[in-house]
Scaffold this active site. Structure first.
Site, PDB file in Angstrom:
ATOM      1  N   GLU A 167       6.649  17.388  -1.595  1.00  0.00           N
ATOM      2  CA  GLU A 167       7.512  18.366  -0.954  1.00  0.00           C
ATOM      3  C   GLU A 167       8.891  17.747  -0.755  1.00  0.00           C
ATOM      4  O   GLU A 167       9.012  16.704  -0.100  1.00  0.00           O
ATOM      5  CB  GLU A 167       6.959  18.783   0.408  1.00  0.00           C
ATOM      6  CG  GLU A 167       7.882  19.755   1.158  1.00  0.00           C
ATOM      7  CD  GLU A 167       7.456  20.016   2.591  1.00  0.00           C
ATOM      8  OE1 GLU A 167       7.587  21.161   3.053  1.00  0.00           O
ATOM      9  OE2 GLU A 167       6.999  19.061   3.264  1.00  0.00           O
ATOM     10  N   TRP A 168       9.912  18.361  -1.342  1.00  0.00           N
ATOM     11  CA  TRP A 168      11.255  17.882  -1.043  1.00  0.00           C
ATOM     12  C   TRP A 168      11.779  18.653   0.158  1.00  0.00           C
ATOM     13  O   TRP A 168      12.043  19.848   0.070  1.00  0.00           O
ATOM     14  CB  TRP A 168      12.215  18.053  -2.226  1.00  0.00           C
ATOM     15  CG  TRP A 168      13.588  17.504  -1.907  1.00  0.00           C
ATOM     16  CD1 TRP A 168      13.892  16.539  -0.984  1.00  0.00           C
ATOM     17  CD2 TRP A 168      14.839  17.911  -2.461  1.00  0.00           C
ATOM     18  NE1 TRP A 168      15.243  16.288  -0.940  1.00  0.00           N
ATOM     19  CE2 TRP A 168      15.858  17.125  -1.843  1.00  0.00           C
ATOM     20  CE3 TRP A 168      15.205  18.840  -3.433  1.00  0.00           C
ATOM     21  CZ2 TRP A 168      17.203  17.264  -2.162  1.00  0.00           C
ATOM     22  CZ3 TRP A 168      16.550  18.972  -3.752  1.00  0.00           C
ATOM     23  CH2 TRP A 168      17.548  18.181  -3.126  1.00  0.00           C
ATOM     24  N   ARG A 169      11.916  17.940   1.294  1.00  0.00           N
ATOM     25  CA  ARG A 169      12.488  18.523   2.499  1.00  0.00           C
ATOM     26  C   ARG A 169      14.012  18.451   2.365  1.00  0.00           C
ATOM     27  O   ARG A 169      14.655  17.506   2.807  1.00  0.00           O
ATOM     28  CB  ARG A 169      11.979  17.764   3.718  1.00  0.00           C
ATOM     29  CG  ARG A 169      10.598  18.212   4.185  1.00  0.00           C
ATOM     30  CD  ARG A 169      10.649  19.591   4.836  1.00  0.00           C
ATOM     31  NE  ARG A 169      11.573  19.569   5.950  1.00  0.00           N
ATOM     32  CZ  ARG A 169      11.244  19.234   7.192  1.00  0.00           C
ATOM     33  NH1 ARG A 169      10.003  18.915   7.499  1.00  0.00           N
ATOM     34  NH2 ARG A 169      12.148  19.234   8.154  1.00  0.00           N
TER      35      ARG A 169
ATOM     36  N   GLN B 236       1.620  13.108  11.184  1.00  0.00           N
ATOM     37  CA  GLN B 236       1.268  12.861   9.793  1.00  0.00           C
ATOM     38  C   GLN B 236       0.689  11.458   9.622  1.00  0.00           C
ATOM     39  O   GLN B 236       1.149  10.501  10.225  1.00  0.00           O
ATOM     40  CB  GLN B 236       2.485  13.041   8.879  1.00  0.00           C
ATOM     41  CG  GLN B 236       2.860  14.497   8.675  1.00  0.00           C
ATOM     42  CD  GLN B 236       4.045  14.666   7.740  1.00  0.00           C
ATOM     43  OE1 GLN B 236       4.601  13.706   7.225  1.00  0.00           O
ATOM     44  NE2 GLN B 236       4.438  15.909   7.522  1.00  0.00           N
TER      45      GLN B 236
ATOM     46  N   ARG C 163      -5.474  17.830  10.651  1.00  0.00           N
ATOM     47  CA  ARG C 163      -5.023  17.388   9.326  1.00  0.00           C
ATOM     48  C   ARG C 163      -6.166  16.773   8.522  1.00  0.00           C
ATOM     49  O   ARG C 163      -6.017  16.512   7.332  1.00  0.00           O
ATOM     50  CB  ARG C 163      -3.886  16.368   9.470  1.00  0.00           C
ATOM     51  CG  ARG C 163      -2.646  16.914  10.176  1.00  0.00           C
ATOM     52  CD  ARG C 163      -1.555  15.861  10.275  1.00  0.00           C
ATOM     53  NE  ARG C 163      -0.388  16.346  11.012  1.00  0.00           N
ATOM     54  CZ  ARG C 163       0.613  17.033  10.473  1.00  0.00           C
ATOM     55  NH1 ARG C 163       0.580  17.324   9.178  1.00  0.00           N
ATOM     56  NH2 ARG C 163       1.639  17.431  11.196  1.00  0.00           N
TER      57      ARG C 163
ATOM     58  N   GLU D 190      13.059  26.286  13.025  1.00  0.00           N
ATOM     59  CA  GLU D 190      11.638  26.005  12.818  1.00  0.00           C
ATOM     60  C   GLU D 190      11.366  24.506  12.768  1.00  0.00           C
ATOM     61  O   GLU D 190      10.381  24.058  12.182  1.00  0.00           O
ATOM     62  CB  GLU D 190      11.146  26.702  11.549  1.00  0.00           C
ATOM     63  CG  GLU D 190      11.234  28.210  11.630  1.00  0.00           C
ATOM     64  CD  GLU D 190      10.029  28.926  11.055  1.00  0.00           C
ATOM     65  OE1 GLU D 190       9.039  28.279  10.705  1.00  0.00           O
ATOM     66  OE2 GLU D 190      10.098  30.167  10.976  1.00  0.00           O
TER      67      GLU D 190
ATOM     68  N   HIS E 297       6.429  28.028  11.872  1.00  0.00           N
ATOM     69  CA  HIS E 297       6.322  26.798  12.645  1.00  0.00           C
ATOM     70  C   HIS E 297       6.699  27.057  14.099  1.00  0.00           C
ATOM     71  O   HIS E 297       7.689  27.727  14.373  1.00  0.00           O
ATOM     72  CB  HIS E 297       7.233  25.719  12.067  1.00  0.00           C
ATOM     73  CG  HIS E 297       6.919  25.370  10.649  1.00  0.00           C
ATOM     74  ND1 HIS E 297       7.269  26.183   9.588  1.00  0.00           N
ATOM     75  CD2 HIS E 297       6.264  24.309  10.118  1.00  0.00           C
ATOM     76  CE1 HIS E 297       6.853  25.629   8.460  1.00  0.00           C
ATOM     77  NE2 HIS E 297       6.235  24.506   8.753  1.00  0.00           N
TER      78      HIS E 297
ATOM     79  N   LYS F 202       0.975  29.423   5.477  1.00  0.00           N
ATOM     80  CA  LYS F 202       1.022  28.199   6.293  1.00  0.00           C
ATOM     81  C   LYS F 202       1.466  28.506   7.717  1.00  0.00           C
ATOM     82  O   LYS F 202       2.412  29.257   7.930  1.00  0.00           O
ATOM     83  CB  LYS F 202       1.988  27.188   5.671  1.00  0.00           C
ATOM     84  CG  LYS F 202       2.144  25.904   6.487  1.00  0.00           C
ATOM     85  CD  LYS F 202       3.264  25.025   5.946  1.00  0.00           C
ATOM     86  CE  LYS F 202       3.470  23.797   6.824  1.00  0.00           C
ATOM     87  NZ  LYS F 202       4.686  23.029   6.444  1.00  0.00           N
TER      88      LYS F 202
ATOM     89  N   ARG G 127      13.709  23.376   5.685  1.00  0.00           N
ATOM     90  CA  ARG G 127      13.196  23.761   6.993  1.00  0.00           C
ATOM     91  C   ARG G 127      14.387  23.964   7.923  1.00  0.00           C
ATOM     92  O   ARG G 127      15.149  23.039   8.189  1.00  0.00           O
ATOM     93  CB  ARG G 127      12.271  22.653   7.534  1.00  0.00           C
ATOM     94  CG  ARG G 127      11.650  22.958   8.880  1.00  0.00           C
ATOM     95  CD  ARG G 127      10.624  24.088   8.802  1.00  0.00           C
ATOM     96  NE  ARG G 127       9.534  23.742   7.903  1.00  0.00           N
ATOM     97  CZ  ARG G 127       9.199  24.494   6.860  1.00  0.00           C
ATOM     98  NH1 ARG G 127       9.873  25.616   6.570  1.00  0.00           N
ATOM     99  NH2 ARG G 127       8.206  24.144   6.079  1.00  0.00           N
TER     100      ARG G 127
END
Length: 267
Positions: A58-60, A248, A225, A98, A155, A182, A94
């Site tokens: 995932e590229w944030r 995480q 998770r 959020e 979120h 999600k 993002r």
């Protein structure tokens, strides 16, 4: 109350193919965020994912110092695609509302996400529910036009909505033709963690026709998770370099724990 027309009516949950990765079957897939601030940091993190226990990246983009320069974003995307090869890439900006790193004007949010889909360098596009129904629907249609899967997201960094509200949000995303749904919440008590898991299980069992991704953040929510396969969550996020959200887990350790749960669930 959850509107009855949202019900799946006994329809089985469908998995989603992204390149050679099938999301929604077997163990939850591990997604690792790329959160570098400069182009060099971003590409260096991407290189590290190739030898990590990671299924998709995932590229944030909100972490990128040049995120508000569309030309620079597209240049980095091209380089990321070359590095990642066949590893699926999720494009995410993002928003600050959020829990993201930057505020962004709604017009640029639409422009940026459309350009990412049109670039053909991404495989999945994160679309926030808070963008509004019309904007969200527009981005999902645009993603599908270019063969990109839409991951709709919601979120809540301040708390945990009640079970019915979480299911309502997930159902709304599904009604807008998202491919993956999600929701992430911030638990204040252990009961909030249970509420998230119960919402996941009910959504998966009664309403979902596509894969779900759910999690309670922070250390308190870490268990969510790990046990997603038991409740119906198809992707979990782990850190190969720097974490993008509280709670995480390092991807190698995460892969080992997921395999343990998977083995145990088959006995």
């Amino acid at each position: 109350m959850i509107p009855m027309y949202y019900r799946a009516g006994g329809v089985e949950v469908s998995s989603v193919m992204v390149r050679s990765l099938r999301i929604g079957e077997g163990m939850p897939k591990i997604c690792a965020p790329i959160v570098g601030k400069t182009k060099d940091e971003i590409l260096s993190e991407a290189e590290k994912l190739l030898s990590a226990s990671v299924d998709l990246a995932e590229w944030r983009t909100d972490w990128f110092c040049e995120a508000l320069d569309l030309k620079e974003v597209l240049t980095v995307l091209k380089d990321l695609r070359e590095i990642l090869g066949d590893m699926p890439l999720l494009f995410t900006f993002r928003t600050a509302a959020e829990g993201g790193e930057k505020s962004i004007k709604p017009e640029y949010y639409q422009e940026l996400n459309k350009a990412a889909a049109q670039s053909r360098h991404i495989d999945l596009l994160d679309v926030e529910l808070s963008a509004g129904e019309a904007a969200m629907s527009e981005l999902i249609v645009e993603a599908h036009r270019y063969g990109v899967k839409a991951l709709a997201s919601s979120h809540d960094f301040s708390g945990t909505p009640d079970q019915e509200e979480m299911i309502r949000r997930l159902c709304k995303m599904q009604s807008l033709a998202a491919d993956i749904l999600k929701i992430a919440v911030m638990p204040q008590t252990p009961k909030d963690v249970l509420t998230l898991l119960l919402a996941t299980e009910e959504m998966h069992r009664k309403y979902a026709t596509c894969p779900l991704v759910t999690m309670a953040m922070s250390g308190m929510g870490m268990v969510t998770r790990l046990c997603g396969e038991l409740f119906g969550s198809a992707i979990t996020f782990g850190a190969a370099a720097k974490a993008s959200a509280p709670g995480q887990i390092e991807t190698k350790e995460l892969a080992e724990i997921l395999a343990f749960f998977h083995k145990g669930s088959r006995k």
